[in-house]
Each structure stands twice: as C-alpha cells, then as structure tokens.
Design a protein around this motif. Structure first.
Motif, PDB file in Angstrom:
ATOM      1  N   ALA A   1       0.865  -1.191   0.117  1.00 25.24           N
ATOM      2  CA  ALA A   1      -0.071   0.097   0.073  1.00 25.24           C
ATOM      3  C   ALA A   1       1.106   1.199  -0.091  1.00 25.24           C
ATOM      4  N   ILE A   2       0.616   2.295  -0.698  1.00 23.82           N
ATOM      5  CA  ILE A   2       1.358   3.490  -0.924  1.00 23.82           C
ATOM      6  C   ILE A   2       0.773   4.532  -0.402  1.00 23.82           C
ATOM      7  N   LEU A   3       1.247   5.171   0.504  1.00 20.96           N
ATOM      8  CA  LEU A   3       0.468   6.357   1.206  1.00 20.96           C
ATOM      9  C   LEU A   3       1.655   7.688   0.930  1.00 20.96           C
ATOM     10  N   VAL A   4       1.121   8.699   0.237  1.00 15.67           N
ATOM     11  CA  VAL A   4       1.614   9.752  -0.148  1.00 15.67           C
ATOM     12  C   VAL A   4       1.538  10.747   0.895  1.00 15.67           C
ATOM     13  N   LEU A   5       2.634  11.502   1.462  1.00 14.32           N
ATOM     14  CA  LEU A   5       2.485  12.389   2.413  1.00 14.32           C
ATOM     15  C   LEU A   5       3.225  13.538   2.067  1.00 14.32           C
ATOM     16  N   THR A   6       2.569  14.715   1.992  1.00 16.32           N
ATOM     17  CA  THR A   6       2.916  16.140   1.686  1.00 16.32           C
ATOM     18  C   THR A   6       2.740  17.251   2.402  1.00 16.32           C
TER      19      THR A   6
ATOM     20  N   ALA B   1      -3.382  15.169  -5.113  1.00 17.30           N
ATOM     21  CA  ALA B   1      -4.148  13.973  -4.487  1.00 17.30           C
ATOM     22  C   ALA B   1      -4.877  13.386  -5.511  1.00 17.30           C
ATOM     23  N   VAL B   2      -5.496  13.780  -6.531  1.00 22.13           N
ATOM     24  CA  VAL B   2      -6.066  12.919  -7.661  1.00 22.13           C
ATOM     25  C   VAL B   2      -4.882  12.276  -8.419  1.00 22.13           C
ATOM     26  N   THR B   3      -3.971  13.102  -8.906  1.00 23.01           N
ATOM     27  CA  THR B   3      -2.839  12.460  -9.590  1.00 23.01           C
ATOM     28  C   THR B   3      -2.465  11.302  -8.976  1.00 23.01           C
ATOM     29  N   ALA B   4      -2.000  11.438  -7.720  1.00 25.79           N
ATOM     30  CA  ALA B   4      -1.403  10.333  -6.829  1.00 25.79           C
ATOM     31  C   ALA B   4      -2.221   9.118  -6.771  1.00 25.79           C
ATOM     32  N   ILE B   5      -3.768   9.431  -6.402  1.00 27.26           N
ATOM     33  CA  ILE B   5      -4.434   8.150  -6.351  1.00 27.26           C
ATOM     34  C   ILE B   5      -4.549   7.399  -7.840  1.00 27.26           C
ATOM     35  N   LYS B   6      -4.484   8.204  -8.843  1.00 27.76           N
ATOM     36  CA  LYS B   6      -4.644   7.911 -10.392  1.00 27.76           C
ATOM     37  C   LYS B   6      -3.379   6.779 -10.417  1.00 27.76           C
ATOM     38  N   LEU B   7      -2.274   7.140  -9.868  1.00 30.45           N
ATOM     39  CA  LEU B   7      -0.891   6.439 -10.210  1.00 30.45           C
ATOM     40  C   LEU B   7      -1.027   5.603  -9.235  1.00 30.45           C
ATOM     41  N   GLY B   8      -1.561   5.195  -8.526  1.00 34.08           N
ATOM     42  CA  GLY B   8      -1.451   4.012  -7.756  1.00 34.08           C
ATOM     43  C   GLY B   8      -1.377   4.146  -6.037  1.00 34.08           C
ATOM     44  N   ALA B   9      -1.555   5.315  -5.660  1.00 33.71           N
ATOM     45  CA  ALA B   9      -1.390   5.610  -4.203  1.00 33.71           C
ATOM     46  C   ALA B   9      -2.853   4.954  -3.543  1.00 33.71           C
ATOM     47  N   THR B  10      -2.709   4.559  -2.138  1.00 30.64           N
ATOM     48  CA  THR B  10      -3.962   4.087  -1.594  1.00 30.64           C
ATOM     49  C   THR B  10      -4.237   5.244  -0.578  1.00 30.64           C
ATOM     50  N   GLN B  11      -3.530   6.182  -0.229  1.00 29.88           N
ATOM     51  CA  GLN B  11      -4.090   7.134   0.640  1.00 29.88           C
ATOM     52  C   GLN B  11      -2.973   8.416   0.448  1.00 29.88           C
ATOM     53  N   TYR B  12      -3.471   9.669   0.740  1.00 33.63           N
ATOM     54  CA  TYR B  12      -2.911  10.932   0.552  1.00 33.63           C
ATOM     55  C   TYR B  12      -2.948  11.711   1.869  1.00 33.63           C
TER      56      TYR B  12
END
Length: 176
Positions: free
Chosen positions: A73-78, A86-97
């Motif tokens: 699972a990939i969580l993007v933290l920024t 956020a939308v781009t990260a989810i489209k690229l495969g992130a499961t959380q932001y």
C-alpha cells in the motif's frame, strides 16, 4: 511484524518516524531518494512517499514503486497538499494521501484501512467554500501538474514570470 518503507529526503523526520514506528512494534526502513527505495530487495507492507524529494518528484517515482512493489500500500505524504496532486497520486496507484504534519498514529491508521472510502455528507460539501487564495493555489498546482512539474512551462501557461511562480511555490499553501 509489519515492514514499512519511508521515502523522504528529511533525515530528522525519518528519524522521528522510525522511533514512532519502533514504539508500536513496526519496522521502518528509510530511503532518502528514489534510487535507494527501488534498490530494496524485500517488498514492504506499506510505503510512505514524500511528494517533494529535493530534486525528485514523488509523483514521478510513484508508478515505478507501484510496479516494483505491487502488493505494498502506498501513502503519499506532503507538506504541499492540493486536490490536483491528490487526484494524480491516487490515479498513479497511491492508496492514501495525507498532508503534513501527520503523526505516527494517523499514518499507521491510514495503512490499516487503505482502501476505505471517505464518507462525506452532502451538506459538508456545500458548507465548504474554499477561499480565492486556496482556489488559486489549487489552479497553480493543477497547471504545474499538467506540465510535469516544469516551472518555466507552467509559468508561460499561467502568463506569469518564472521567478514569480517560483516565489509563489515556495510559500506555504493556503489552508482554506
């Protein structure tokens, strides 16, 4: 014991997160950049990916991490959260932001329910009206995303000077 990977260029943050995870009986391995993260042999249970990795973009690294570690699972933290990223990260495969600052409990909780849809009441959406400053920040992030992070190209598209856009991006994002 669960194993996690942190991809972040901030050693102080990495050290704090490592200690917080260790107190909860979790293992956290730190990679300072994308090359170090991709060089890992064992697949982690979860990946915490910073969006801004110095000269690298976490969004550009995200698809490769997803291919390399498909079960993680990939969580993007920024620290510079925006709807566009956020939308781009989810489209690229992130499961959380998650926006920074996020404490260890929040990060761990995000991994425990990585694909739970957020329930938002319709009334809450109507009540939330972002400020003009927030809307302009979101639009700048959207245009920057459309130009793959190229500040010069985004500045031309926004009809502003490149240095003005750079100064704008160095400021903290508008909260509301």
């Amino acid at each position: 014991m669960q194993h996690f990977l942190l991809v972040d260029d901030d050693p102080t943050f990495a050290n704090l997160l490592e200690r917080g995870f260790a107190r909860r009986g979790l293992t956290l391995v730190w990679a300072e950049n994308g090359a170090d993260a991709l060089a890992l042999v064992a697949e982690p249970d979860g990946i915490i990916l910073d969006l801004n990795l110095g000269t690298e973009s976490g969004l550009q690294l995200l698809p490769e991490l997803h291919r390399r570690f498909p079960r993680a699972a990939i969580l993007v933290l920024t620290g510079y959260a925006s709807i566009s990223t956020a939308v781009t990260a989810i489209k690229l495969g992130a499961t959380q932001y998650l926006p920074k600052p996020a404490d260890v409990d929040t990060i761990v909780a995000a991994f425990q329910q990585p694909e739970a849809p957020a329930e938002v009441a319709p009334d809450a959406l109507v009540a939330f009206r972002p400020s003009v400053r927030k809307q302009s920040w979101e639009y700048v992030q959207f245009v920057l995303q459309q130009h793959d992070g190229n500040i010069s190209a985004a500045a031309r598209a926004l009809n502003m000077h490149r240095r003005t856009l750079q100064r704008m991006l160095q400021k903290k994002p508008a909260i509301r």
